[in-house]
Design a protein around this motif. Sequence first.
Motif, PDB file in Angstrom:
ATOM      1  N   THR A  95      52.644  27.451 104.377  1.00 50.51           N
ATOM      2  CA  THR A  95      52.852  26.169 105.052  1.00 50.51           C
ATOM      3  C   THR A  95      53.554  26.385 106.368  1.00 50.51           C
ATOM      4  N   VAL A  96      53.332  25.457 107.256  1.00 53.24           N
ATOM      5  CA  VAL A  96      53.978  25.489 108.556  1.00 53.24           C
ATOM      6  C   VAL A  96      54.715  24.185 108.748  1.00 53.24           C
ATOM      7  N   PRO A  97      56.007  24.190 109.003  1.00 53.37           N
ATOM      8  CA  PRO A  97      56.723  22.938 109.185  1.00 53.37           C
ATOM      9  C   PRO A  97      56.265  22.227 110.434  1.00 53.37           C
ATOM     10  N   GLY A 113      48.903  22.233 102.629  1.00 50.53           N
ATOM     11  CA  GLY A 113      49.104  23.655 102.888  1.00 50.53           C
ATOM     12  C   GLY A 113      47.826  24.443 103.002  1.00 50.53           C
ATOM     13  N   ARG A 114      46.685  23.742 103.097  1.00 49.12           N
ATOM     14  CA  ARG A 114      45.388  24.428 103.234  1.00 49.12           C
ATOM     15  C   ARG A 114      45.107  24.663 104.723  1.00 49.12           C
ATOM     16  N   LEU A 115      45.846  25.564 105.314  1.00 51.13           N
ATOM     17  CA  LEU A 115      45.768  25.759 106.762  1.00 51.13           C
ATOM     18  C   LEU A 115      44.422  26.327 107.190  1.00 51.13           C
ATOM     19  N   THR A 116      43.881  27.239 106.387  1.00 51.35           N
ATOM     20  CA  THR A 116      42.576  27.810 106.726  1.00 51.35           C
ATOM     21  C   THR A 116      41.499  26.733 106.714  1.00 51.35           C
ATOM     22  N   GLU A 117      41.565  25.833 105.721  1.00 44.77           N
ATOM     23  CA  GLU A 117      40.594  24.740 105.651  1.00 44.77           C
ATOM     24  C   GLU A 117      40.746  23.791 106.836  1.00 44.77           C
ATOM     25  N   ILE A 129      42.015  16.768 108.727  1.00 45.72           N
ATOM     26  CA  ILE A 129      42.898  17.904 109.014  1.00 45.72           C
ATOM     27  C   ILE A 129      44.308  17.627 108.514  1.00 45.72           C
ATOM     28  N   ALA A 130      44.783  16.382 108.659  1.00 48.01           N
ATOM     29  CA  ALA A 130      46.137  16.044 108.212  1.00 48.01           C
ATOM     30  C   ALA A 130      46.288  16.240 106.708  1.00 48.01           C
ATOM     31  N   GLN A 131      45.263  15.867 105.939  1.00 45.33           N
ATOM     32  CA  GLN A 131      45.354  16.056 104.489  1.00 45.33           C
ATOM     33  C   GLN A 131      45.336  17.541 104.125  1.00 45.33           C
ATOM     34  N   LEU A 167      46.757  27.804 112.111  1.00 49.02           N
ATOM     35  CA  LEU A 167      45.581  27.197 111.493  1.00 49.02           C
ATOM     36  C   LEU A 167      44.357  28.102 111.550  1.00 49.02           C
ATOM     37  N   SER A 168      44.463  29.201 112.302  1.00 51.63           N
ATOM     38  CA  SER A 168      43.327  30.119 112.478  1.00 51.63           C
ATOM     39  C   SER A 168      42.085  29.344 112.913  1.00 51.63           C
TER      40      SER A 168
END
Length: 463
Positions: free
Chosen positions: A2-4, A84-88, A77-79, A226-227
């Motif tokens: 996760t990224v704050p 914590g699904r940053l790649t998604e 993207i917010a969801q 977020l890659s």
Amino acid sequence: MTVPTATGHLSPWRSILQQAWPILITSWAATVFAAMDTAMVGHTSAADLQAMALGASIYITVFIGLMGVVHALIPIIAQHFGAGRLTEAGRAWGQGIWLALGLSALGASTMLFPKLWLSLSGNVEPEVRRLVAGYLLALAGALPAALVFRTLYATATAISHTREIMFINLSSVGFKLVFNLWFIFGGLGVPALGAVGAGVATLLTNWIMLGAGLWMVRSRAAFKALSLRLGRPNLAAQKELLRLGLPMGGSYLVEICAFSFMTLLVARDGLYASGAQQILANLIALCYMIPMSLSLSSASQVAQAVGARDASRARHTGLQGIGLVILGATLTGVFLLLASGWIVRAYTNEREVAFLALALLHIAPIVHFCDAMHCTAAYLLRAYKVATVPFVLQIAALGGLGLVGGWWLAYGPGTGQLAPLALWIMPGAPVGAATMWMMSAAGLAVAALLLFTWYARVLRRPL
């Protein structure tokens, strides 16, 4: 992983405000573009000014509708981000790029046939038609950059990092000014292009903004996490974007068309009434950006909570956002009442127009409050990926009651039925225009009530 977010350790209302003010500045910076074009092209020729006005109205209609579709990325993207699904989240942005490019091709192709659009405008001089064609050709080239940049705007909003986008938009005003001076009036080997030059300036500015936005996502840690990558088009992802985006774009169009058609109808009351109508419509649009920025900020943070399956935080953040919008709309309404004379003097020196505008301004606080409530309810529903029902409700309330009902009672078979009430609320105002604004307020109020009723229903559902 996760990224704050930039607002992660603040109370909901503080985090909403911290994210909202850059969105507000960004929105106001965008209005400077239109004002700059009007002011500069107005010093060339009447044909150029008319061509720009017609061309801009066509472009805005196309862009706003397509932008609404692209903004489906915000809750998606917010969801992902909240869960914590940053790649998604990064993959979703890449799919948004493909969607933006496809929409750009569709939108640009419609702008390459100005004769179809101008058939709605009656007899337009051949010179004006030529200028409109050139202006729209330039804006067709600007559209891909504008829509792809909106994917960056959506991503920044979704993860609560809006300051970078604000700085890009503010910087773009300077580029737009320089390019306008160069291409509208000519210089350094470039002939004076008038309205077409304004289009060329917009084209160059939009591509510079896109370049700055791409640099931003490659250099800032929050975006690098977020890659973000393009990837291949994915049918399932495109269906999800369109399922949410098409009704969102439709909602944007319903809102803008309701006010546009009202302006056309009020023209029946004469030249001075049209001028007063334009002042009030422009003022309402400027004020709308305050609840819009608060609502968008609230909705993105609600969507993050929804993604994290934190129903309590989602509900609490939504209520905090509603409270802030109510407070902001109330303060704005008080300002409109107390400063009405100053506001009208800032818009016009024409005595007849000023008199009618002051009369119409009596209803501005009511319209703004209803508009603010409708806005925040619609955005909060989108945070839960609910868009189709709001679209249907908005068509019925804004299009049916507000616009069609307004026409019926202002200029149609029911003309004059609301005249006593119109003159009581707005003494001295043209009855037709006053009736249209009353029905617009009624449509917005009903839309807000229906949307909040549906929002209450959504809150009872398990995440």
